[in-house]
Design an enzyme around this catalytic site. Structure first.
Site, PDB file in Angstrom:
ATOM      1  CG  ASN A   7      64.053  16.958-114.866  1.00  0.00           C
ATOM      2  OD1 ASN A   7      64.068  17.489-115.970  1.00  0.00           O
ATOM      3  ND2 ASN A   7      64.688  15.823-114.614  1.00  0.00           N
ATOM      4  NE  ARG A  90      68.246  17.348-116.289  1.00  0.00           N
ATOM      5  CZ  ARG A  90      67.919  16.460-117.209  1.00  0.00           C
ATOM      6  NH1 ARG A  90      66.676  16.100-117.377  1.00  0.00           N
ATOM      7  NH2 ARG A  90      68.838  15.928-117.974  1.00  0.00           N
ATOM      8  CG  HIS A 179      74.240  11.941-117.368  1.00  0.00           C
ATOM      9  ND1 HIS A 179      74.756  10.985-118.214  1.00  0.00           N
ATOM     10  CD2 HIS A 179      72.904  11.834-117.467  1.00  0.00           C
ATOM     11  CE1 HIS A 179      73.765  10.336-118.803  1.00  0.00           C
ATOM     12  NE2 HIS A 179      72.619  10.835-118.370  1.00  0.00           N
ATOM     13  NE  ARG A 240      70.295   8.736-125.484  1.00  0.00           N
ATOM     14  CZ  ARG A 240      70.487   9.432-124.369  1.00  0.00           C
ATOM     15  NH1 ARG A 240      71.619  10.060-124.165  1.00  0.00           N
ATOM     16  NH2 ARG A 240      69.548   9.490-123.457  1.00  0.00           N
ATOM     17  CD  GLU A 384      70.689  13.248-112.472  1.00  0.00           C
ATOM     18  OE1 GLU A 384      70.061  12.173-112.517  1.00  0.00           O
ATOM     19  OE2 GLU A 384      71.042  13.872-113.472  1.00  0.00           O
TER      20      GLU A 384
END
Ligand code: AMP
Length: 396
Positions: A7, A90, A179, A240, A384
């Site tokens: 990743n 990823r 996601h 965020r 993940e």
């Protein structure tokens, strides 16, 4: 077989070597400060973490160091690189080109590069990581697993913005969602764990981490999700803002004398629960502690976060025309019982009843609703890397 999961970020790289038969993690770690100075963290299963400072001018040197660590005579997890049978990468943005994972070829990489505009910070870094692995392991098959792919089943009514249609045609401005690897993994695992038939199920997945998103999954396919063209839309997150009135951007730009980059910086890095708590923290452990010691801003931040999650869950009950199960995952979803409780309080009318004792636990697969609850509520830890490993094996 052994799958190396990579990743890549712009200056960092996380990795795991997974035996796909036992699904055991043989070694994991990360490279940080690539292009600055360089640090490798390596941990073989059952051993302590080792940290090595070493120059990493590019991702190539970083990956070389990971491979050297994996085959190190004393602390390596494997005897030679011949034991790495595949690499799963990823990739953040697959645009509309990738509705599923794909074997990495030159054509595939060119198609990924065409999506760079949509994720300018992430996709180029992902491609650099792939190129570095190709150079160092030219004969090992590689697969790209996209954050956006799972959401490609959304219907047009869910992915189109109320903007002039030509922007969709010319620039592909639409909602993509992120996601996806986690939403896919958790929805499938939740169905299995709760004894539901995934092909006849309505599941809402709440991936609540520092970045947070929700998806509505019908019969195993995503029909809506809260993130959009970028991961800024939707829930109030760590730093965020999530959804805001778009006119706030012009208003703030004038009041604070900010240009567009300055406004985006506020929305991405200074907002969310961090901004709401007057910069106390973006971490829910600190916010809970703050709330318990009477910090009203921390308490407000938690309330705003949970209320937004509840509103999205409610809207996805509408999107699905019902719901069989709600699954909570990621750092906050797996650990913060108070968040799960505050969200579920809004769904008494659906007959949701939480088991307070079960909800006080954390971090494992568990049902947190009572046996007579009309909707099953569960905590399903996400993984993940394992999902990327499984996708990679399926394709090679
Ligand atoms: P993630 O992005 O999935 O790694 O989630 C990271 C976030 O999870 C952190 O910023 C915290 O807000 C939250 N988190 C992690 N551990 C806990 C915990 N034990 N209790 C509450 N929140 C937690």
């Amino acid at each position: 077989m052994n799958v190396l999961v990579i990743n890549c970020g712009s200056s960092s790289l996380k990795y795991q070597l997974i035996n796909s038969d036992s699904e055991e993690v043989l070694a994991k770690g990360l490279c940080e400060r690539i292009g600055i100075d360089g640090r490798l963290v390596y941990q073989k299963a059952g051993c302590d973490k080792e940290t090595t400072e070493a120059p990493m001018p590019t991702h190539k040197e970083a990956i070389q160091m990971v491979l050297d660590a994996l085959v190190n005579e004393k602390t390596g997890a494997i005897a030679s690189l011949a034991e790495v049978n595949a690499v799963g990468h990823r990739i953040v943005h697959g645009g509309e080109k990738f509705a599923s994972s794909a074997v990495i070829t030159d054509e595939m990489m060119a198609a990924v590069a065409e999506c760079n505009d949509l994720a300018p910070l992430h996709n180029p870094a992902n491609l650099i990581g792939i190129n570095a692995c190709k150079e160092l392991m030219p004969d090992v098959p590689m697969v790209g697993v996209f954050d956006t792919a799972f959401h490609q089943t959304m219907p047009a009514k869910a992915y189109l913005y109320g903007l002039p249609y030509e922007y969709y045609e010319k620039y592909k401005v639409r909602r993509y969602g992120f996601h996806g690897t986690s939403h896919s993994f958790v929805s499938k695992h939740a169905a299995e764990f709760l004894g539901l038939d995934i092909n006849h199920s309505k599941i809402i997945v709440c991936h609540l981490g520092n970045g947070a998103s929700i998806s509505a999954v019908k019969d195993g396919k995503c029909v809506d999700t809260s993130m959009g063209l970028t991961p800024l839309e939707g829930l109030v997150m760590g730093t965020r803002s999530g959804d805001i009135d778009p006119a706030i951007m012009e208003f703030l730009a004038k009041k604070e004398n900010l240009d567009i980059a300055g406004v985006m910086n506020v929305l991405n890095k200074k907002s969310g629960v961090y901004g709401l708590s007057k910069e106390l923290s973006s971490d829910f452990r600190d916010l809970e502690e703050g709330m318990n010691s009477g910090n009203e801003y921390a308490a407000n931040a938690l309330e705003v976060f949970c209320y937004r999650v509840a509103k999205y869950v409610g809207s996805y009950v509408a999107a699905l025309n019902g719901v069989d199960a709600i699954a909570f995952t990621a750092g906050i979803g797996e650990n913060a019982g108070i968040v799960r409780e505050k969200v579920c309080e809004h769904f008494g009318y659906l007959g949701i009843k939480l088991d307070a004792e079960a909800n006080s636990k954390r971090g494992e697969d568990m049902v947190i609703s009572t046996p007579d609850s009309n909707v099953k509520v569960a905590v399903i830890p996400t993984n993940e890397e394992l999902a990327i490993c499984r996708e990679t094996v399926a394709l090679v």
